[in-house]
Design a protein around this motif. Structure first.
Motif, PDB file in Angstrom:
ATOM      1  N   THR A 159     -98.404  16.609  24.500  1.00 28.03           N
ATOM      2  CA  THR A 159     -97.891  15.487  25.291  1.00 28.03           C
ATOM      3  C   THR A 159     -96.809  15.995  26.240  1.00 28.03           C
ATOM      4  O   THR A 159     -96.051  16.909  25.915  1.00 28.03           O
ATOM      5  CB  THR A 159     -97.318  14.385  24.419  1.00 28.03           C
ATOM      6  N   ARG A 211     -95.169  13.417  27.932  1.00 26.95           N
ATOM      7  CA  ARG A 211     -94.390  12.178  28.095  1.00 26.95           C
ATOM      8  C   ARG A 211     -93.219  12.187  27.099  1.00 26.95           C
ATOM      9  O   ARG A 211     -93.229  11.503  26.080  1.00 26.95           O
ATOM     10  CB  ARG A 211     -95.269  10.976  27.864  1.00 26.95           C
ATOM     11  N   LEU A 212     -92.289  12.973  27.436  1.00 22.63           N
ATOM     12  CA  LEU A 212     -91.138  13.124  26.555  1.00 22.63           C
ATOM     13  C   LEU A 212     -89.985  12.256  27.021  1.00 22.63           C
ATOM     14  O   LEU A 212     -89.781  12.065  28.210  1.00 22.63           O
ATOM     15  CB  LEU A 212     -90.690  14.583  26.516  1.00 22.63           C
ATOM     16  N   ASP A 213     -89.230  11.792  26.064  1.00 23.10           N
ATOM     17  CA  ASP A 213     -88.037  10.992  26.341  1.00 23.10           C
ATOM     18  C   ASP A 213     -87.013  11.867  27.064  1.00 23.10           C
ATOM     19  O   ASP A 213     -86.848  13.052  26.727  1.00 23.10           O
ATOM     20  CB  ASP A 213     -87.467  10.465  25.020  1.00 23.10           C
ATOM     21  N   PRO A 214     -86.320  11.320  28.045  1.00 24.68           N
ATOM     22  CA  PRO A 214     -85.322  12.137  28.764  1.00 24.68           C
ATOM     23  C   PRO A 214     -84.273  12.740  27.826  1.00 24.68           C
ATOM     24  O   PRO A 214     -83.831  13.871  28.047  1.00 24.68           O
ATOM     25  CB  PRO A 214     -84.688  11.142  29.732  1.00 24.68           C
ATOM     26  N   ASP A 215     -83.870  11.989  26.792  1.00 25.14           N
ATOM     27  CA  ASP A 215     -82.894  12.542  25.851  1.00 25.14           C
ATOM     28  C   ASP A 215     -83.467  13.738  25.121  1.00 25.14           C
ATOM     29  O   ASP A 215     -82.770  14.736  24.865  1.00 25.14           O
ATOM     30  CB  ASP A 215     -82.465  11.470  24.857  1.00 25.14           C
ATOM     31  N   THR A 216     -84.745  13.618  24.746  1.00 27.86           N
ATOM     32  CA  THR A 216     -85.395  14.728  24.052  1.00 27.86           C
ATOM     33  C   THR A 216     -85.490  15.947  24.961  1.00 27.86           C
ATOM     34  O   THR A 216     -85.203  17.080  24.539  1.00 27.86           O
ATOM     35  CB  THR A 216     -86.791  14.310  23.574  1.00 27.86           C
ATOM     36  N   HIS A 263     -84.173  14.208  16.934  1.00 25.47           N
ATOM     37  CA  HIS A 263     -84.324  14.150  18.389  1.00 25.47           C
ATOM     38  C   HIS A 263     -85.768  13.889  18.804  1.00 25.47           C
ATOM     39  O   HIS A 263     -86.053  13.812  19.994  1.00 25.47           O
ATOM     40  CB  HIS A 263     -83.839  15.461  19.024  1.00 25.47           C
ATOM     41  N   HIS A 271     -88.558  11.175  18.629  1.00 25.48           N
ATOM     42  CA  HIS A 271     -88.672   9.755  18.309  1.00 25.48           C
ATOM     43  C   HIS A 271     -90.106   9.241  18.359  1.00 25.48           C
ATOM     44  O   HIS A 271     -90.334   8.045  18.307  1.00 25.48           O
ATOM     45  CB  HIS A 271     -87.836   8.926  19.310  1.00 25.48           C
ATOM     46  N   TYR A 272     -91.072  10.128  18.451  1.00 27.83           N
ATOM     47  CA  TYR A 272     -92.423   9.676  18.793  1.00 27.83           C
ATOM     48  C   TYR A 272     -93.320   9.456  17.595  1.00 27.83           C
ATOM     49  O   TYR A 272     -94.266   8.668  17.668  1.00 27.83           O
ATOM     50  CB  TYR A 272     -93.085  10.702  19.729  1.00 27.83           C
TER      51      TYR A 272
END
Length: 617
Positions: A155, A157-162, A185, A187-188
């Protein structure tokens, strides 16, 4: 008494010679009793020593055994933990030089063949599923911000924080890193465990030599906990280099007390075993240092828990010891009961002998040492009883002779005074008063003679005194009054004859005669506990201080020494002979203010008591 004691000794000596044959056939019970006593003492000492030695040695052996077991235990745990990290490190090594990852990191994402990506994704899943010790494998490629996972695929589509945390991780310089905060860290994926240990290894470009990403091998903490809990015995934990507990298998009470093991760092890694007191409880610790994850592997156990089996054994040994002592005590008691029982019989009879009862006898049949002693004691008591009765009768006769002598001294003195009064009235021609005097004297002697008895009732004493006062009033022509005040409760008690009359006579002669005016005399009698108290009080001339001192000295010494005061001394001596040394006569006076004489006697004369006791003996 010396003569009597000598006779007793001679008699006992003769009896001991006549009973010499007893020594040849006596039973040696005392020797047997000594042997039993020594055996009981030896058994007691051996039992106590065995208990103490066994308890100390057993507790020391438990410490040694547990210490050795803890060392072996922590050694095996360390092997398992190192095996898990070695396996995870091998998994990470597979991808450090992977051709696909090298190509993918240097190629634009749009130009990359999707089929190749799928193939790598399948490879990653296969490797992740084939390892029993690894839960998930994550590979992050920084140029494309792509995350490949063995459980959820690839993937971007990672969270900006990650992404930010990943990029910050990329900037750090490390070769292999073990962390427990990687999962928080990500969250998926909800199905992935929150408690994980992650091994991070950086990926470098084989062409450019720069860092292009990292491999994250995730291990569920349950695997470590299972290893820690799988070992029997002590508590096992893993801590970071600061002493904070990461995971472990710990009892609830121990976990509350050992929330922080920072003191572990006070001991060097070579200190594989040490003791530490936390609060009021002491613990034994076994420690091993894991250099690769920089963790401490700690195994510990409470000394109290460690010694619990020893405490139970102590209780069993104590119960056994008490049972043994009880049996020994019963045995000794049975053996010695006869001995001390016989001695107690002798002691009881000796106590009765001590308190004046000479009719004592120890009834004992036998031919042993104690029977011989008992026979000697019985003979001694019999001889003492005979000697005591002899001496008592002699003493009684002596005191009776003293009383009769003192009593005889009173009567002539009184008779002399009466005849002197009669002669004086006859010379003055006072015939009517002389007639009254003769009548009063007749009434007085009718009561006074008392059929020759020494004791007379208080009521008769008072009637006698009234006749005497009547005689003296005739002589002194009514210059004094006499008042009688007696408790009814004492009227039937007996009193020594002629005890009060000389004192009343002194009150009239020395109190009224020197005074020109009228005087009053009070005769008072009452009971106080077991004593009779008589007061003869007048308000006449009184006695000066010097004469009063002389009178008190005469009363105290019991002898006049030519100083006079025969009447008071006589009465005082008779009281002490008849009633005992604690009784007697006391005098209080002041010149010009009158005189008070106090007479204190017991309800019953001492001589009479002794006589009655003698009869009972």
């Amino acid at each position: 008494m010396v003569y009597a004691c000598g006779r007793v000794y001679c008699r006992f000596k003769r009896q001991s010679h006549t009973r010499g044959e007893f020594m040849s056939d006596r039973k040696t019970l005392s020797s047997k009793q000594k042997i039993m006593l020594l055996l009981s003492a030896a058994f007691l000492m051996s039992t106590v020593c065995f208990y103490l030695i066994f308890s100390v040695v057993y507790k020391k052996n438990i410490r040694d055994i547990v210490s050795s077991d803890m060392k072996d235990n922590i050694f095996h745990i360390r092997e398992y933990v190192e095996l898990i990290f070695e396996n995870a490190d091998n998994v990470a090594s597979i991808f450090t030089a992977n051709a696909f990852l090298q190509t993918y990191a240097q190629t634009e994402d749009a130009q990359m063949d999707r089929m190749e990506i799928r193939k790598f994704d399948e490879l990653l899943k296969t490797i992740g599923a084939s390892s029993d010790m690894v839960d998930a494998i994550d590979i992050y490629i920084e140029p494309h911000q792509m995350l490949f996972t063995s459980d959820y695929g690839a993937t971007s589509r990672l969270d900006p924080d990650t992404v930010g945390w990943f990029n910050a991780l990329m900037e750090q310089d490390f070769k292999n890193r073990v962390t427990t905060d990687y999962r928080e860290h990500i969250h998926y994926w909800n199905t992935r465990s929150q408690d994980q240990v992650t091994i991070l290894r950086p990926l470098y470009s084989s062409v450019l030599g720069k860092k292009i990403g990292f491999v994250a091998v995730n291990i569920n903490c349950i695997r470590f906990s299972a290893i820690l809990a799988g070992m029997d015995g002590p508590n096992n934990i893993l801590t970071d280099e600061g002493g904070a507990i990461l995971m472990g298998a710990v009892a609830a009470d121990a976990e509350a007390k050992l929330a922080d093991l920072a003191f572990i760092n006070d001991y060097s890694p070579e200190d594989a075993l040490f003791y530490k007191k936390i609060g009021r409880e002491e613990y034994i610790f076994s420690r091993s240092w894991l250099p690769y994850p920089e963790w401490n592997l700690v195994s510990f156990c409470s000394i109290k828990e460690l010694m619990r089996p020893a405490s139970q054994l102590d209780r069993y040994l104590l119960i056994l010891t008490l049972l043994n002592l009880t049996m020994a005590g019963i045995t000794v008691s049975i053996v010695l009961h006869g001995l001390f029982g016989r001695l107690k019989k002798l002691a009881d009879q000796m106590e009765r002998l001590k308190h004046g009862n000479f009719k004592v006898e120890v009834l004992e049949a036998g031919k042993d040492e104690f029977s011989h002693i008992f026979r000697l004691f019985n003979d001694m008591a019999e001889e003492l009883n005979r000697l005591f009765n002899e001496n008592f009768r002699l003493e009684l006769l002596h005191k009776d002779a003293q009383l009769k002598l003192l009593h005889a001294q009173i009567n002539p003195h009184f008779i002399y005074n009466i005849f002197n009064n009669m002669n004086w009235m006859l010379q003055l021609g006072r015939y009517e008063e002389l007639e009254d005097l003769v009548d009063a004297v007749a009434g007085y002697y009718k009561l006074s003679l008392n059929e020759g008895k020494m004791m007379i009732s208080v009521k008769s004493v008072m009637e006698n005194l009234k006749q005497y006062v009547r005689i003296q009033k005739i002589r002194f022509r009514g210059r004094f009054d006499c008042e009688f005040d007696l408790d009814d409760s004492i009227l039937d008690l007996e009193l020594m004859n002629h005890m009060l009359q000389p004192v009343v006579e002194n009150a009239i002669i020395h109190g009224t005669e020197p005074v020109c005016g009228h005087t009053n005399i009070l005769i008072k009698g009452f009971c106080r506990e077991d004593r009779l108290v008589f007061l003869i009080k007048d308000d006449g001339a009184g006695i000066d201080k010097e004469r009063l001192i002389e009178i008190k000295e005469v009363l105290e010494k019991g002898s006049t020494d030519g100083k006079g005061y025969y009447a008071l001394s006589n009465v005082n001596e008779r009281i002490k002979i008849c009633y005992g040394k604690s009784c007697g006569l006391s005098i209080y006076s002041k010149k010009g203010c009158g005189t008070t004489v106090l007479i204190l006697v017991t309800k019953y004369p001492t001589i009479q008591d002794l006589y009655l006791n003698n009869i009972r003996c």
